[in-house]
Scaffold this active site. Structure first.
Site, PDB file in Angstrom:
ATOM      1  N   TYR A  48       0.570  -0.936  -0.169  1.00 41.57           N
ATOM      2  CA  TYR A  48      -0.177  -0.644  -0.490  1.00 41.57           C
ATOM      3  C   TYR A  48       1.147   1.553   0.234  1.00 41.57           C
ATOM      4  CZ  TYR A  48      -3.612   3.135   1.057  1.00 41.57           C
ATOM      5  OH  TYR A  48      -4.415   4.363   0.880  1.00 41.57           O
ATOM      6  N   ASP A  62      -0.690  15.939   5.625  1.00 42.61           N
ATOM      7  CA  ASP A  62      -1.544  14.674   4.306  1.00 42.61           C
ATOM      8  C   ASP A  62      -2.776  16.206   4.073  1.00 42.61           C
ATOM      9  OD1 ASP A  62      -2.757  13.285   3.058  1.00 42.61           O
ATOM     10  OD2 ASP A  62      -3.432  12.628   4.796  1.00 42.61           O
ATOM     11  N   ASP A  91      -5.940  10.826  -3.590  1.00 42.13           N
ATOM     12  CA  ASP A  91      -6.691  11.730  -2.643  1.00 42.13           C
ATOM     13  C   ASP A  91      -8.221  12.187  -3.096  1.00 42.13           C
ATOM     14  OD1 ASP A  91      -4.797  11.689  -1.012  1.00 42.13           O
ATOM     15  OD2 ASP A  91      -3.970  13.867  -1.817  1.00 42.13           O
ATOM     16  N   HIS A 116      -7.571   4.523  -4.514  1.00 41.92           N
ATOM     17  CA  HIS A 116      -8.677   4.993  -4.378  1.00 41.92           C
ATOM     18  C   HIS A 116      -8.599   6.259  -4.918  1.00 41.92           C
ATOM     19  CE1 HIS A 116      -7.049   6.088  -0.768  1.00 41.92           C
ATOM     20  NE2 HIS A 116      -6.420   4.862  -0.339  1.00 41.92           N
ATOM     21  N   GLU A 118     -11.218   9.704  -3.377  1.00 39.72           N
ATOM     22  CA  GLU A 118     -12.258   9.683  -1.584  1.00 39.72           C
ATOM     23  C   GLU A 118     -13.038  11.059  -1.924  1.00 39.72           C
ATOM     24  OE1 GLU A 118      -9.565  12.424   1.026  1.00 39.72           O
ATOM     25  OE2 GLU A 118      -8.503  10.573   0.297  1.00 39.72           O
ATOM     26  N   ARG A 161     -13.417   5.321  -1.827  1.00 37.67           N
ATOM     27  CA  ARG A 161     -12.951   5.739  -0.481  1.00 37.67           C
ATOM     28  C   ARG A 161     -13.916   7.096  -0.066  1.00 37.67           C
ATOM     29  NH1 ARG A 161      -8.145   8.086   2.721  1.00 37.67           N
ATOM     30  NH2 ARG A 161      -9.359   9.706   3.932  1.00 37.67           N
ATOM     31  N   GLU A 191     -14.127   4.665   4.876  1.00 36.85           N
ATOM     32  CA  GLU A 191     -12.696   4.666   6.506  1.00 36.85           C
ATOM     33  C   GLU A 191     -13.216   5.216   7.871  1.00 36.85           C
ATOM     34  OE1 GLU A 191     -10.205   5.296   7.420  1.00 36.85           O
ATOM     35  OE2 GLU A 191      -8.834   7.260   6.395  1.00 36.85           O
TER      36      GLU A 191
END
Length: 300
Positions: A48, A62, A91, A116, A118, A161, A191
């Protein structure tokens, strides 16, 4: 030697086959190409690549400051060093639906097996922090549709996500996940689930594999692989764990240097030179030049 021999297409195909078989796949987070190879050596199922780790690697928080070029470049460096499939954190897709489409094709070219996207707004924040905001359902669906339409390899895994659990609750998360599956998502990353029951409810509500994020110091309890397998989770990640352990060890080593002036007492905590050379397959480079590896290192 050099880079992986398994092609990106084969990595994607194998990942799809294993997910379809209902296995729980373990994806520790790499923090550099060497750690990606170590994950493979230790027998895990995939690598990952965390957006939080990529940002931290640059000394940044982040919050969406990294660019597609930075993420794809670093992702390629990690993915090519291992025979395992790599899933990367893309992201919010780096912009509007057209940007999402470009993101997917760029990550395909980088040799990534899946990504992924989000549903947070920009600027985003870590999924386990308070104060998150998510986009409306239509915007989230458009991002996933753009990703699905853009991919050229049908085995490239498009994972959606959703961060809505922390904003509107579990019911809203299930509704959002179902809409994202209808939009073409191959897997769901819900999440900040708080309990095993929540993971089980999500797994039961959608027809695709779900991912569990076992990040330390976050909203989710740190469940075991067996616990997650028991409630129907298909992929588990430990996104920042190796970086946290490595940085913790580095901090303690620096403290020891300050206090003692040497690291003799910490040799047992270090990766031995022999193990490093084995991991990077030093000896194999003799295929090109027999003067490269003409020594022996013993572990005493």
């Amino acid at each position: 030697m050099l880079y992986a021999t398994t092609t990106a297409a084969d990595k994607r195909r194998i990942l799809r086959e294993r997910l379809a078989a209902g296995e729980l796949l373990r994806f520790p987070g790499a923090f550099n190409p060497l750690s990606a190879r170590l994950i493979e050596q230790k027998g895990f199922d995939g690598v990952y690549i965390s957006g939080a780790v990529l940002a931290a690697d640059l000394g940044l928080p982040d919050i969406g400051l990294t660019t597609l070029t930075e993420v794809a470049g670093r992702g390629q460096q990690m993915a090519r060093m291992t025979e395992l499939p790599a899933i990367i954190d893309a992201d919010t897709g780096f912009g509007e639906p057209m940007n999402v489409a470009r993101t997917i094709q760029t990550l395909e070219d980088a040799g990534i097996a899946g990504a992924h996207i989000e549903d947070q707004v920009n600027p985003k924040r870590c999924g386990h922090l308070d104060g998150k905001a998510v986009v409306d359902a239509d915007t989230a669906v458009k991002r996933i549709r753009a990703a699905v339409d853009a991919r050229r390899d049908p085995n490239f895994l498009i994972m959606a996500r959703t961060d809505i659990r922390a904003v509107e609750g579990l019911g809203a998360a299930i509704d959002r996940a179902q809409a994202l599956v209808d939009a073409g998502a191959d897997a769901i990353f819900p999440e900040a689930m708080r309990t095993l029951d929540e993971f089980e409810a999500m797994a039961s509500a959608v027809s695709v594999p779900i991912l569990a994020n076992m990040t330390e110091f976050g909203k989710s309890e740190l469940f075991s692989v067996d616990q997650l397998r028991g409630v129907g989770v298909g992929i588990v990640i430990w996104p920042v764990s190796l970086l946290r352990i490595a940085m913790g060890a580095a901090g303690r080593a620096l403290d020891t240097l300050t206090e003692e002036g040497h690291l003799t007492g910490r040799l047992g905590e270090m990766q031995h030179r022999a193990d490093l050379y084995d991991l990077i397959d030093y000896e194999a480079y003799n295929h090109f030049d027999t003067s490269v590896f003409n020594f022996q290192i013993t572990k005493e």
